[in-house]
Design an enzyme around this catalytic site. Structure first.
Site, PDB file in Angstrom:
ATOM      1  N   GLY A  60       1.486   9.284  -4.392  1.00 32.28           N
ATOM      2  CA  GLY A  60       0.119   8.754  -4.357  1.00 32.28           C
ATOM      3  C   GLY A  60      -0.885   9.876  -4.301  1.00 32.28           C
ATOM      4  O   GLY A  60      -0.534  11.023  -4.007  1.00 32.28           O
ATOM      5  N   GLN A  65      -9.044  13.746  -2.048  1.00 30.87           N
ATOM      6  CA  GLN A  65      -8.147  14.915  -2.096  1.00 30.87           C
ATOM      7  C   GLN A  65      -8.471  15.876  -3.248  1.00 30.87           C
ATOM      8  O   GLN A  65      -7.996  17.015  -3.237  1.00 30.87           O
ATOM      9  CB  GLN A  65      -6.692  14.460  -2.201  1.00 30.87           C
ATOM     10  CG  GLN A  65      -6.203  13.711  -0.949  1.00 30.87           C
ATOM     11  CD  GLN A  65      -4.774  13.284  -1.075  1.00 30.87           C
ATOM     12  OE1 GLN A  65      -4.486  12.191  -1.563  1.00 30.87           O
ATOM     13  NE2 GLN A  65      -3.846  14.129  -0.668  1.00 30.87           N
ATOM     14  N   CYS A 110       1.760  15.211   3.148  1.00 27.95           N
ATOM     15  CA  CYS A 110       0.502  14.974   2.442  1.00 27.95           C
ATOM     16  C   CYS A 110       0.232  16.158   1.518  1.00 27.95           C
ATOM     17  O   CYS A 110       0.432  17.315   1.903  1.00 27.95           O
ATOM     18  CB  CYS A 110      -0.630  14.826   3.451  1.00 27.95           C
ATOM     19  SG  CYS A 110      -2.243  14.519   2.723  1.00 27.95           S
ATOM     20  N   LEU A 111      -0.209  15.859   0.309  1.00 28.49           N
ATOM     21  CA  LEU A 111      -0.476  16.943  -0.643  1.00 28.49           C
ATOM     22  C   LEU A 111      -1.626  17.832  -0.168  1.00 28.49           C
ATOM     23  O   LEU A 111      -1.760  18.974  -0.623  1.00 28.49           O
ATOM     24  CB  LEU A 111      -0.791  16.348  -2.024  1.00 28.49           C
ATOM     25  CG  LEU A 111       0.353  15.577  -2.672  1.00 28.49           C
ATOM     26  CD1 LEU A 111      -0.091  14.941  -3.975  1.00 28.49           C
ATOM     27  CD2 LEU A 111       1.582  16.440  -2.875  1.00 28.49           C
ATOM     28  N   HIS A 153      -1.234   4.980   3.348  1.00 29.91           N
ATOM     29  CA  HIS A 153      -1.532   6.416   3.437  1.00 29.91           C
ATOM     30  C   HIS A 153      -2.738   6.770   2.567  1.00 29.91           C
ATOM     31  O   HIS A 153      -3.627   7.500   2.984  1.00 29.91           O
ATOM     32  CB  HIS A 153      -0.296   7.216   2.990  1.00 29.91           C
ATOM     33  CG  HIS A 153      -0.473   8.702   3.010  1.00 29.91           C
ATOM     34  ND1 HIS A 153       0.197   9.544   3.856  1.00 29.91           N
ATOM     35  CD2 HIS A 153      -1.264   9.511   2.252  1.00 29.91           C
ATOM     36  CE1 HIS A 153      -0.186  10.800   3.632  1.00 29.91           C
ATOM     37  NE2 HIS A 153      -1.068  10.802   2.660  1.00 29.91           N
ATOM     38  N   GLU A 154      -2.778   6.187   1.345  1.00 28.87           N
ATOM     39  CA  GLU A 154      -3.881   6.518   0.425  1.00 28.87           C
ATOM     40  C   GLU A 154      -5.196   5.901   0.879  1.00 28.87           C
ATOM     41  O   GLU A 154      -6.242   6.550   0.821  1.00 28.87           O
ATOM     42  CB  GLU A 154      -3.543   6.055  -0.997  1.00 28.87           C
ATOM     43  CG  GLU A 154      -2.293   6.681  -1.594  1.00 28.87           C
ATOM     44  CD  GLU A 154      -2.218   8.182  -1.426  1.00 28.87           C
ATOM     45  OE1 GLU A 154      -1.102   8.692  -1.278  1.00 28.87           O
ATOM     46  OE2 GLU A 154      -3.279   8.850  -1.384  1.00 28.87           O
ATOM     47  N   HIS A 157      -6.939   7.854   3.416  1.00 27.68           N
ATOM     48  CA  HIS A 157      -7.706   8.996   2.896  1.00 27.68           C
ATOM     49  C   HIS A 157      -9.152   8.601   2.580  1.00 27.68           C
ATOM     50  O   HIS A 157     -10.069   9.413   2.685  1.00 27.68           O
ATOM     51  CB  HIS A 157      -7.069   9.568   1.623  1.00 27.68           C
ATOM     52  CG  HIS A 157      -5.966  10.569   1.878  1.00 27.68           C
ATOM     53  ND1 HIS A 157      -6.120  11.699   2.648  1.00 27.68           N
ATOM     54  CD2 HIS A 157      -4.682  10.600   1.454  1.00 27.68           C
ATOM     55  CE1 HIS A 157      -4.991  12.373   2.696  1.00 27.68           C
ATOM     56  NE2 HIS A 157      -4.095  11.734   1.982  1.00 27.68           N
TER      57      HIS A 157
HETATM   58  O1  K2U Z   1      -1.721  11.266  -0.336  1.00 24.38           O
HETATM   59  C1  K2U Z   1      -0.929  12.177  -0.496  1.00 24.38           C
HETATM   60  O2  K2U Z   1      -1.062  13.273   0.042  1.00 24.38           O
HETATM   61  C2  K2U Z   1       0.324  11.936  -1.269  1.00 24.38           C
HETATM   62  C3  K2U Z   1       1.478  11.728  -0.367  1.00 24.38           C
HETATM   63  C4  K2U Z   1       1.540  10.239  -0.154  1.00 24.38           C
HETATM   64  C5  K2U Z   1       2.509   9.727   0.853  1.00 24.38           C
HETATM   65  C6  K2U Z   1       2.991  10.511   1.879  1.00 24.38           C
HETATM   66  C7  K2U Z   1       3.884   9.954   2.813  1.00 24.38           C
HETATM   67  C8  K2U Z   1       4.268   8.629   2.712  1.00 24.38           C
HETATM   68  C9  K2U Z   1       3.783   7.860   1.688  1.00 24.38           C
HETATM   69  C10 K2U Z   1       2.909   8.409   0.770  1.00 24.38           C
HETATM   70  C11 K2U Z   1       2.631  12.438  -1.069  1.00 24.38           C
HETATM   71  O3  K2U Z   1       3.288  11.552  -1.873  1.00 24.38           O
HETATM   72  S1  K2U Z   1       3.649  13.340   0.003  1.00 24.38           S
HETATM   73  C12 K2U Z   1       5.123  13.561  -0.807  1.00 24.38           C
HETATM   74  C13 K2U Z   1       6.049  12.379  -0.780  1.00 24.38           C
HETATM   75  C14 K2U Z   1       6.889  12.170  -1.830  1.00 24.38           C
HETATM   76  C15 K2U Z   1       7.768  11.094  -1.811  1.00 24.38           C
HETATM   77  C16 K2U Z   1       7.817  10.225  -0.729  1.00 24.38           C
HETATM   78  C17 K2U Z   1       6.967  10.435   0.335  1.00 24.38           C
HETATM   79  C18 K2U Z   1       6.084  11.521   0.323  1.00 24.38           C
HETATM   80 NI    NI Z   2      -2.124  12.395   1.801  1.00 25.02          NI
END
Ligand code: K2U
Ligand code: NI
Length: 184
Positions: A60, A65, A110-111, A153-154, A157
């Site tokens: 996501g 971000q 989180c990215l 999570h999104e 943000h």
């Molecule tokens: O919003 C973001 O930073 C993207 C995150 C979203 C996310 C994190 C944790 C749990 C659910 C969504 C990135 O996808 S973090 C990398 C990731 C990859 C696969 C599964 C979970 C997290």
């Molecule tokens: Ni995030």
């Protein structure tokens, strides 16, 4: 295309702002931004593209971000039955949710956060999200499992909330009473 250079990191003030509603029908500029969010997430899950451009894999991404304080998110994730949830939404809103909670056994990342924050992130087990697709058409989605966690999570943000805000600092792996453990 977006790369990690476009993703702002923890400490940048935009990550703590309340993002603005996007006027409907969406402008061409807002449509382009929304499309770029989904494009990043899809690209980041393609090993060749991710390696070529140094993209950190994600399921996501939210507009804040990339330093755009507007209510836009993109999600591209499969559930435990391999059903794909691929959405790019304007103004997403949780309109109902379960009392039951859920969390990812592996915790969250989180990215926009380079360091790790170990611990359970309690979230609603099931949510219903209303939003508007890239053409401004209303969509309503019922979610559970990893897709539900991802949308929450999104949407966090858009409200200036980071995943680690939900972790119990005194006891990060405290048992979350009655919650579903998701082993993604
Ligand atoms: O919003 C973001 O930073 C993207 C995150 C979203 C996310 C994190 C944790 C749990 C659910 C969504 C990135 O996808 S973090 C990398 C990731 C990859 C696969 C599964 C979970 C997290
Ligand atoms: Ni995030």
């Amino acid at each position: 295309m977006l790369t990690m250079d476009d993703i702002i990191r923890d400490g940048h003030p935009t990550l703590r702002k309340i993002a603005e509603e996007v006027p409907m029908p969406p402008s061409d500029e807002d449509k382009q931004i929304l499309a770029s969010l989904l494009e990043y997430v899809v690209n980041s899950q393609n090993n060749e593209t991710a390696e070529k451009y140094g993209l950190r894999p994600g399921i996501g991404l939210a507009a804040p971000q990339i330093n755009v304080a507007k209510r836009m998110i993109a999600v591209h994730v499969t559930d435990d039955k391999d059903k794909l949830y691929s959405y790019a939404l304007f103004n997403p809103k949780i309109i109902s949710h379960s009392v039951e909670k859920a969390y990812l056994k592996a915790g969250e990342g989180c990215l926009s956060v380079d360091e790790s924050f170990p611990g359970f992130v309690p979230r609603y087990a099931r949510v219903t999200v209303k939003g508007y697709d890239i053409d401004g058409k209303e969509v309503k989605i019922r979610l559970k499992g990893l897709p539900s966690i991802c949308f929450q999570h999104e949407i966090d943000h858009l409200n200036g909330i980071m995943f680690y805000d939900h972790i119990d600092k005194a006891n990060p792996f405290r048992n979350i009473e009655g919650a579903i453990e998701i082993d993604r």
